[in-house]
Design an enzyme around this catalytic site. Structure first.
Site, short mmCIF file in Angstrom:
data_model
loop_
_atom_site.label_atom_id
_atom_site.label_comp_id
_atom_site.label_asym_id
_atom_site.label_seq_id
_atom_site.Cartn_x
_atom_site.Cartn_y
_atom_site.Cartn_z
N GLY A 256 0.79 -1.22 0.00
CA GLY A 256 0.00 0.00 0.00
C GLY A 256 0.83 1.27 0.00
N HIS A 257 0.12 2.39 -0.06
CA HIS A 257 0.80 3.68 -0.16
C HIS A 257 1.57 4.01 1.12
CE1 HIS A 257 -3.32 5.57 1.17
NE2 HIS A 257 -2.74 4.92 2.14
N ASN A 258 2.72 4.66 0.91
CA ASN A 258 3.60 5.13 2.00
C ASN A 258 4.30 4.02 2.76
OD1 ASN A 258 2.55 7.64 1.29
ND2 ASN A 258 1.19 7.75 3.06
#
EC number: 2.3.1.191
Length: 354
Positions: A256-258
């Protein structure tokens, strides 16, 4: 496997040369000139093959083995029949992997299927893109505006390299992959169908439903990372998604993001890592593990398959289960549950229930 037309055997190498390449010891120099061409499992190794053993459980298979050499450590050398040469290594697994790469270099990364040695006429490359010498671009690949691709990199058929993407030298981007909003180092391998840099899953509940949160970060992939087929790595929301140097990611993994992943990690198939999780260096994650967002996993952690990570994990530990707990505790819980199940399945007097 009698006739493998996909990966042909090596032209041949002397055992002495192989041992030197592996940094290992050929026990009996009388076998120095024996020629080896391939690797194989003990169960079907024949003349010209090299195999390896890691435990005494291989004793029965060694009795019928016809390999031209066995790689093992000193403690297991007495198991090898006297007619089979022994190559001693302190790390037989790694030595066998090195031997396989030496015999079959084409199997180490995606190959160029089209036979192209330069840029295919059907490739679509924006005039502002910069390609160093020796870049191969296969048919129907698309390279966007201001993208930069380093020397010796191969771009597979039907792959998409987005605008402003930068890819280092000696990388392999396999057929059908898409790379957007990303910066890749040198020696990166991206397998077929991987999706890098699409927007992450971010929404805010509102009076009229879910409101999309913009994802304006990047994906940073450091040197010598390998990413498996159909794996997806989302770009950051406002920070970056980072994959550390030397990390290996299997097929069908979702990141996922980050998310920040450290150096030299191993992540097995169908792992899901939610946004903003932080994973240290040298972490090993088994198949189908789910990791909650915003947790921190310390350096050197090992996580058993199918575990669920809900909280931070301290460095150096082994964990398993859902929710994850120290591995010994998890295994004890499983044993106790199995014991209770067996007891419930018995009738009074010890007879088994139907």
């Amino acid at each position: 496997m009698e006739q493998n037309v996909f990966f042909l055997p090596h032209e041949g190498l002397k055992l002495a040369e192989l041992a030197e390449f592996l940094g290992a010891e050929l026990v009996n120099s009388d076998y120095a000139d024996v020629i080896v061409r391939s690797v194989a499992p003990i169960s079907r190794a024949r003349a010209g093959d090299v195999c390896y053993i890691l435990s005494r459980r291989s004793r029965d298979e060694l009795a019928t083995c016809e390999a031209s050499a066995v790689i093992c450590d000193k403690a297991l050398a007495d198991l090898v029949p006297p007619h089979i040469p022994v190559i001693l290594s302190s790390n037989p697994h790694a030595a066998f992997a090195m031997a396989g790469g030496l015999f079959y270099p084409a199997a180490l990364r995606p190959v160029v299927f089209s036979g192209e040695s330069e840029i295919a006429p059907s490739a679509v490359i924006d005039p502002s893109a910069k390609l160093e010498k020796g870049v191969i671009v296969e048919p129907m690949a698309v390279i966007g505006a201001h993208a930069e691709i380093g020397e010796g990199t191969r771009i597979g058929a039907h792959s998409i390299i987005g605008p402003n993407v930068k890819i280092g030298r000696d990388c392999s981007i396999a057929a059908g992959a898409s790379i957007l909003c990303a910066l890749l180092g040198n020696g990166v391998i991206i397998h077929n169908g991987a999706r890098i840099g699409q927007d992450g899953f971010g929404y805010a509940p509102g009076p009229r439903g879910m409101i999309k949160i913009v994802q304006i970060g990047r994906v940073i992939i450091q040197d010598n990372v390998e990413i498996g087929a159909n794996t997806t790595i989302d770009r950051g929301a406002m920070d970056d998604t980072v994959i550390g140097e030397g990390t290996k990611i299997d097929n069908q993994v979702q990141i996922g993001h980050n998310v920040q992943i450290g150096r030299h990690c191993a992540i097995v198939a169908q792992v899901g890592i939610a946004g903003s999780a932080k994973i240290g260096n040298g972490v090993q994650i088994g198949g189908q593990v789910g990791i909650k967002g915003h947790v921190t996993i310390g350096d050197g952690v090992q996580i058993a398959a199918k575990s669920g990570i809900m909280t931070d994990l301290a460095a150096g530990g082994q964990y398993g289960g859902t929710p994850a707990r120290p591995l010994n505790d998890y295994l004890r819980d499983v044993a106790q549950q199995m014991s209770k199940t067996k007891l419930r399945g018995k009738k009074p007097g010890g007879e088994q229930n139907d």
